[in-house]
Each structure stands twice: as C-alpha cells, then as structure tokens.
Design an enzyme around this catalytic site. Structure first.
Site, mmCIF file in Angstrom:
data_model
loop_
_atom_site.group_PDB
_atom_site.id
_atom_site.type_symbol
_atom_site.label_atom_id
_atom_site.label_comp_id
_atom_site.label_asym_id
_atom_site.label_seq_id
_atom_site.Cartn_x
_atom_site.Cartn_y
_atom_site.Cartn_z
ATOM 1 N N CYS A 24 0.872 -1.194 0.000
ATOM 2 C CA CYS A 24 0.000 0.000 0.000
ATOM 3 C C CYS A 24 0.898 1.229 0.000
ATOM 4 C CB CYS A 24 -0.918 -0.004 1.208
ATOM 5 S SG CYS A 24 -1.895 -1.499 1.414
ATOM 6 N N ALA A 25 1.671 1.390 -1.040
ATOM 7 C CA ALA A 25 2.753 2.377 -1.043
ATOM 8 C C ALA A 25 2.256 3.810 -1.043
ATOM 9 C CB ALA A 25 3.662 2.142 -2.247
ATOM 10 N N CYS A 70 -2.398 4.010 10.696
ATOM 11 C CA CYS A 70 -2.332 5.293 11.407
ATOM 12 C C CYS A 70 -3.647 5.472 12.155
ATOM 13 C CB CYS A 70 -2.057 6.470 10.456
ATOM 14 S SG CYS A 70 -3.187 6.612 9.066
ATOM 15 N N LYS A 117 6.843 5.728 3.178
ATOM 16 C CA LYS A 117 7.534 4.606 3.820
ATOM 17 C C LYS A 117 8.415 3.860 2.830
ATOM 18 C CE LYS A 117 4.205 4.078 7.553
ATOM 19 N NZ LYS A 117 3.301 5.153 7.096
#
Length: 430
Positions: free
Chosen positions: A239-240, A360, A245
């Site tokens: 899930c770039a 998050c 990240k």
C-alpha cells in the site's frame, strides 16, 4: 489584519465547512483566493483558529452551549489563545471587520468551567460513539489520550541517509531552530508554536529540493524503522501510496535489494516517481495497478509491508475535521479492507518471511483485533516480540504502555509525542 478580522474570517471558513461539507483545507484555500489582501501571516493565523476550534470542538461547544462557528472561535481565542474576554469584546465594537461583541451569556460561559458531571467523551474531545473503542485501547488513560490527540502537531522531517546526515539537515534548517527527534535516529522536529505561529515552509529549502530530507511524522519514521528491512532483501510495499515509507525502506536498505512499490489507487501512487528521483532511491520498482500486477511475486518476498487503509484516527491532530466525520459505516468498511489485505499480503511471503502490518489508527478494531482474526486463520504466523524489535531499531527499552495485548506497538501523542500509529510484525514459519 488585526485579530478581530482574523476571528471573523475563521468564523466564515468554519461556516463554509459546515454548510458545504467540504474539507477544511479546501475552505481555507477558497477563502485565501477570495481575499487576496490577506498576507501569509493572516492565512496562518486563520488556519490555526479553524483547526484549533475543530480539535476541541466537543469541549468548547459544551462550555459555550453551542457548536456554532462563532461559539467555537470565541472559545479558542479566549481559552486557548488567552485573550482577555472583555478587552476582546471591546475591540469588536471598534472594528468594522470584527464579529458582533460578546453577549452577556457568552462572556459568562467562556470564563466558566465544565461541570464535574461532564460526559467523558466531551472531556476527551472525541465523538461519543467511538469513545468505548478508545477506552478499550487505552484503559484508564483514554481521556488523556483524547486530550493529547486534540493538541497541535510538530513538523517532523526524516533525514534521507542516502544523501545527507542528520547534522547536515539540522544545519541547513538552522533558521527554523530544529531539534532532534526523541526516538527516531534520523528525525528532525520543529515543535508547534502557539496562537498564530506559522509552520516553516521547508519544502522550498535547498536541502529538500536536493533530497536531503522528507516531511514525515516521527511516528511514521518509527514504524518504518521497526519494519527492519535489510539490505539485499526482496520487499513488497503493498500500500505504497505516495511513497513515504517506501523511501524510508529504500534508505534503510542502502539501495541494496529490491522494493516493489504498489498501490491499488493509481492516483495515490502518482507522486512516488518524482520523490524516488529526488531522494536517489534506486532499488524501487513501481508496479502500477492492473490485473496480475504482482502475480510473479507470490511466495517470493522476504518482507511484505502493509500500510493499511484505515480511519486515520491517529492523525486527528493534523486533520481534526475527519474526527467529526468518522462513522460506524466507514469504520466497518476499513476493517473489511484491512482483513482482506492482510490475507493478500501473506500470499507474497516466502517461508520464514515477515508480514509487517501498520495503520495510522488508534482503534483496536483496526489494530489488535485484526491481528487476532488473522492469526486465528493463519496458524503458521506468529507475532515478533515488540521489546526485541524496539531494542534492535533504537537501542533502548520499549515503554511498557506502548506494547499492546497482541504483541503490537501503539504510538500516540501522549506516549511517544507522535501521531497515532500501530505496528505488528508477523513471522511466517519456515
């Protein structure tokens, strides 16, 4: 603009948000376009007033007896910005751009205190329906967690060690008085100011343009470091998104090995190309979404990183409007997506590989509960010990309250001074 005019503008922006149901950022941008006389300092102050009002909307509304934009902005000016109520009201009478002077009821309420029997969710400044979930996550500390989530966030940067040292980044930003982050060994932070303080625009700095650093909350840096990607590994970032990240992983791997960056949303993935170039990340292969895009990776990855779609409750300090838009239906949608993507991620791992799950979010439904459900159906996986991961990443003992019941790691403003994040590393049996 003087303060009365700024308060009036903040009321207008909040009214726009309320009536047109659009994000705060869009409403603030529209106000700026329609009022070009306002300088950068004015826009920053108005933005601070609006965001502060939304961060503590429940407690301010309870005190004022109203959640109207006017009531919220007046509460911020007097209770958060420490303006004298009588003097402020007098200044309104003398300024044609100001709100109406405070009524006797408003003056009495704004200097009062919430009663002892105030509902806990109001003290925590969270929606009532979600309070039981937050209490389940944090126990007796849940109200304090909510209150800290209603504060202003710092501006955090991650040093790109492919191109610069942290000392070099600090020196290049010396005019902003940066500090070293408390946990991340590559982080730099600029704490939030009070009242009308402006956030430094670091993206115009020479160091940013040269790829020396990225804007990234320390919490995001921490979970990326805990992912423990090693040089030479084959890593899938499932899930770039825009690649925050991914870039941290590339730096940790020293450009050695291979990262496959993928996202199901082509628009979210679009910014990654320019960021990779600016950062000098050469071991990243972007896989655009299409049927079978990742089929050749099945069973081959040393590490799969899932920065899962979530409610974003951990980012309430930065996006307080989303706190009040969150619904049970959205939570149910996100938890279904998370369960599916955990199963999908496991498909690409080789025996002995590690599945890294990140959100998050501060809600147990999206965090520990997901791990419990996944492990029930995948007995060949086990969670890695959080204390060992923390020691390896940061050379220090983990704070006991950071470790969750299901061997996860929960970061929050109260515990770690960061946005809210959840981390769990699952090792597949060899």
């Amino acid at each position: 603009m003087r303060l009365p005019g700024r308060l009036s503008a903040a009321i207008d922006v909040l009214t726009d948000v309320e009536t047109r149901k659009r994000p705060v950022s869009e409403a603030l941008k529209a106000w700026g376009l329609n009022n070009r006389f306002a300088g950068a300092g004015d826009r920053a102050a108005i933005g601070n007033l609006v965001y502060d009002a939304l961060r503590r909307r429940a407690s301010h509304a309870a005190l004022m007896g109203s959640d109207s934009p006017r009531a919220l902005v007046l509460a911020v000016a007097i209770r958060d910005w420490n303006e004298d109520p009588a003097a402020l009201s007098d200044s309104f009478a003398a300024d044609s751009h100001a709100p109406e002077p405070l009524t006797a009821d408003e003056l009495a309420r704004v200097v009062g205190q919430l009663p002892d029997d105030t509902a806990p969710h109001i003290l925590a400044d969270v929606p009532e329906w979600i309070a039981p979930s937050i209490e389940r996550a944090f126990g007796d500390n849940w109200i304090a967690e909510g209150q800290d989530m209603a504060g202003r966030p710092s501006l955090d940067l991650r040093t790109n060690i492919l191109k610069a040292s942290r000392d070099r980044v600090v020196k290049s930003l010396d005019r902003f008085h940066p500090r070293l982050t408390s946990i991340s060994p590559v982080g730099v932070t600029m704490p939030a100011g009070a009242r009308d303080a402006r956030t430094p625009n670091v993206t115009t700095d020479e160091g940013y343009l040269k790829g020396w650093f990225e804007v990234q909350d320390q919490g995001s840096q921490i979970v990326a470091a805990l992912g423990n990607a090693q040089p030479g590994e084959q890593v899938l970032d499932l899930c770039a998104g825009a690649g925050g990240k991914t870039l941290a992983l590339a730096a940790a791997m020293g450009n050695k090995g291979q990262i496959f960056a993928y996202d199901s949303d082509r628009n979210r993935l679009a910014p990654i190309y320019d960021r990779l170039k600016r950062n000098g990340a050469r071991n990243v292969q972007v896989r655009a979404p299409h049927p079978g895009a990742l089929d050749d990776l099945a069973g081959k990855m040393d590490r799969v990183v899932i920065d899962a779609p979530c409610t974003g409750t951990g980012t309430w300090r930065r996006r307080p409007d989303t706190k009040w838009k969150l619904s049970p239906e959205l939570l149910a949608q996100r938890t279904a997506e998370q369960a599916a993507i955990l199963v999908e991620g496991a498909r690409y791992l080789k025996p002995g590989g590690t599945l890294v799950y990140i959100t998050c979010s501060i809600l147990p439904e999206e965090n520990d509960d997901q791990i419990v459900a996944f492990l029930k159906n995948h007995p060949d996986f086990t969670s890695l010990p959080p204390a060992e991961l923390w020691q390896a990443a940061f050379g220090a003992a983990i704070h006991p309250d950071v470790e969750t019941a299901q061997s996860g790691i929960a970061l929050t403003p109260r515990l770690t001074g960061t946005d809210g994040f959840y981390f769990n590393a699952l090792r597949r049996a060899s």
